[in-house]
Design an enzyme around this catalytic site. Structure first.
Site, PDB file in Angstrom:
ATOM      1  CG  LEU A  33      16.610  65.305  67.946  1.00 19.48           C
ATOM      2  CD1 LEU A  33      16.295  64.549  66.654  1.00 19.48           C
ATOM      3  CD2 LEU A  33      16.291  64.437  69.164  1.00 19.48           C
ATOM      4  CG  HIS A  37      18.847  62.963  71.165  1.00 23.60           C
ATOM      5  ND1 HIS A  37      19.098  64.291  71.449  1.00 23.60           N
ATOM      6  CD2 HIS A  37      18.059  62.502  72.162  1.00 23.60           C
ATOM      7  CE1 HIS A  37      18.461  64.616  72.565  1.00 23.60           C
ATOM      8  NE2 HIS A  37      17.833  63.564  73.016  1.00 23.60           N
ATOM      9  CD  GLN A 148      24.399  53.853  82.191  1.00 21.85           C
ATOM     10  OE1 GLN A 148      23.597  52.988  81.810  1.00 21.85           O
ATOM     11  NE2 GLN A 148      24.672  54.072  83.468  1.00 21.85           N
ATOM     12  CD  GLN A 153      14.556  58.785  80.910  1.00 22.31           C
ATOM     13  OE1 GLN A 153      13.934  59.781  81.235  1.00 22.31           O
ATOM     14  NE2 GLN A 153      15.212  58.729  79.764  1.00 22.31           N
ATOM     15  NE  ARG A 187      16.507  70.106  81.657  1.00 20.06           N
ATOM     16  CZ  ARG A 187      15.770  68.988  81.666  1.00 20.06           C
ATOM     17  NH1 ARG A 187      16.344  67.799  81.584  1.00 20.06           N
ATOM     18  NH2 ARG A 187      14.449  69.051  81.759  1.00 20.06           N
TER      19      ARG A 187
HETATM   20  O1  PAF Z   1      15.033  61.104  78.183  1.00 26.49           O
HETATM   21  C1  PAF Z   1      14.138  61.818  77.669  1.00 26.49           C
HETATM   22  O2  PAF Z   1      14.379  62.603  76.746  1.00 26.49           O
HETATM   23  C2  PAF Z   1      12.716  61.724  78.188  1.00 26.49           C
HETATM   24  O3  PAF Z   1      12.699  61.517  79.550  1.00 26.49           O
HETATM   25  C3  PAF Z   1      11.888  60.655  77.463  1.00 26.49           C
HETATM   26  C4  PAF Z   1      12.424  59.260  77.690  1.00 26.49           C
HETATM   27  C5  PAF Z   1      11.859  60.950  75.962  1.00 26.49           C
HETATM   28  C6  PAF Z   1      10.438  60.672  77.975  1.00 26.49           C
HETATM   29  O4  PAF Z   1       9.832  61.901  77.760  1.00 26.49           O
END
Ligand code: PAF
Length: 283
Positions: A33, A37, A148, A153, A187
């Site tokens: 995190l 996050h 965003q 995703q 990352r």
């Molecule tokens: O964005 C992420 O960290 C992942 O793709 C998620 C949404 C937690 C799904 O594993």
């Protein structure tokens, strides 16, 4: 803060909160995190009365040769971040809680998963939507919060929720950036100091696009070429794609008009990084 390692336990904590009339917010994460996050957790705390953070490195969204094994898993530090930022329940399941030996049911969003990251990461979005569907079914949140930065995703998950009539709202929160513009990502910790400096060029290229549009340029091929030229100034950057697409359909567009998504994916050293901006010419 409650910590649940099993589906049974998180369900009983959420049930108790719901029984007290609390609105449930879910922040799905893979851990490691960071301030990005934290901004999602804060948004959830503002809009909901009970914040659930899931921490699960989802194996099914990693392809062969990707970083599943080496993905950081600092659980104790993550729990501390959750504790200090208003989380009520952490759900940190072991893989066998989330997947049986043979998972035969998958959620696949068509079309929207094909361009951009879908091209180089076949099966990635199927893993994301499947695990998110599972998390939504387990936690039954009123709202789920996503960033965003992972624009595709977010769009794919919104589509899944609409198509499958899932009874929750999806909230997309702004990308959090380092002072030099680099989008915060778990990352980024793979980058050595030189790569870290070079990585700022990803956002620079997005800013270049915005400047060109503000100066009246609309032809996407010209803008993409200029963005690529800027990225090529750093030899460590291997461009995967620079795309300008319709922000709703994710289809390539020839000329900038309306709401468009400008997206970049690149490898820098061992890190594959993505970033994007939205440009809305109607505003
Ligand atoms: O964005 C992420 O960290 C992942 O793709 C998620 C949404 C937690 C799904 O594993």
């Amino acid at each position: 803060m409650e910590i649940a390692y099993t589906i049974k336990s998180v369900r009983s904590h959420v049930k108790a909160a719901r029984g007290k009339g609390r609105k449930i917010g879910l922040v799905p994460t893979m851990g490691a995190l960071h301030i990005g996050h934290i901004s999602l957790i804060e948004a959830a705390a503002k809009q909901c009365d009970c914040v659930v953070v899931s921490i699960f490195v989802n194996p099914t969204q990693f392809g062969p040769g990707e970083d599943f094994e080496k993905y950081p898993r600092p659980l104790e530090a993550d729990l501390e971040i959750c504790r200090n930022n208003g989380t009520d329940i952490v759900f940190a399941p072991a893989p066998d809680q989330m997947y049986h030996d043979e998972n035969l049911t998958w959620v696949n969003v068509e079309k929207l998963t094909e361009p951009l990251c879908g091209k180089s990461r076949p099966g990635h979005f199927r893993g994301v939507t499947t695990v998110c569907a599972k998390l939504f079914n387990i936690v039954l949140p009123d709202i789920a919060f996503f960033g965003q930065k992972d624009a595709q995703q977010a769009i794919v998950i919104r589509q899944m929720v609409a198509d499958l009539n899932m009874p929750l709202e999806i909230v997309i929160c702004p990308t959090i950036r380092e002072p030099d513009g680099l989008a915060v990502s778990s990352r980024n910790q793979y980058l050595n100091p030189q790569h870290r400096q070079d990585a700022a060029y990803i956002y620079k290229s997005l800013e270049k696009c915005r400047k060109m549009v503000n100066a009246g340029k609309t032809e996407t091929s010209e803008i993409i070429e200029e963005m690529k030229q800027l990225l090529r100034q750093k030899s460590s950057i291997q461009i995967e794609y620079v795309s300008i697409v319709d922000a709703g359909t994710l289809e390539d567009i020839e000329s900038i008009a309306g709401k468009v998504l400008v997206a970049v994916a690149a490898k820098i050293g061992p890190a594959r990084l993505i970033d994007n901006i939205i440009i809305d010419t109607r505003k």
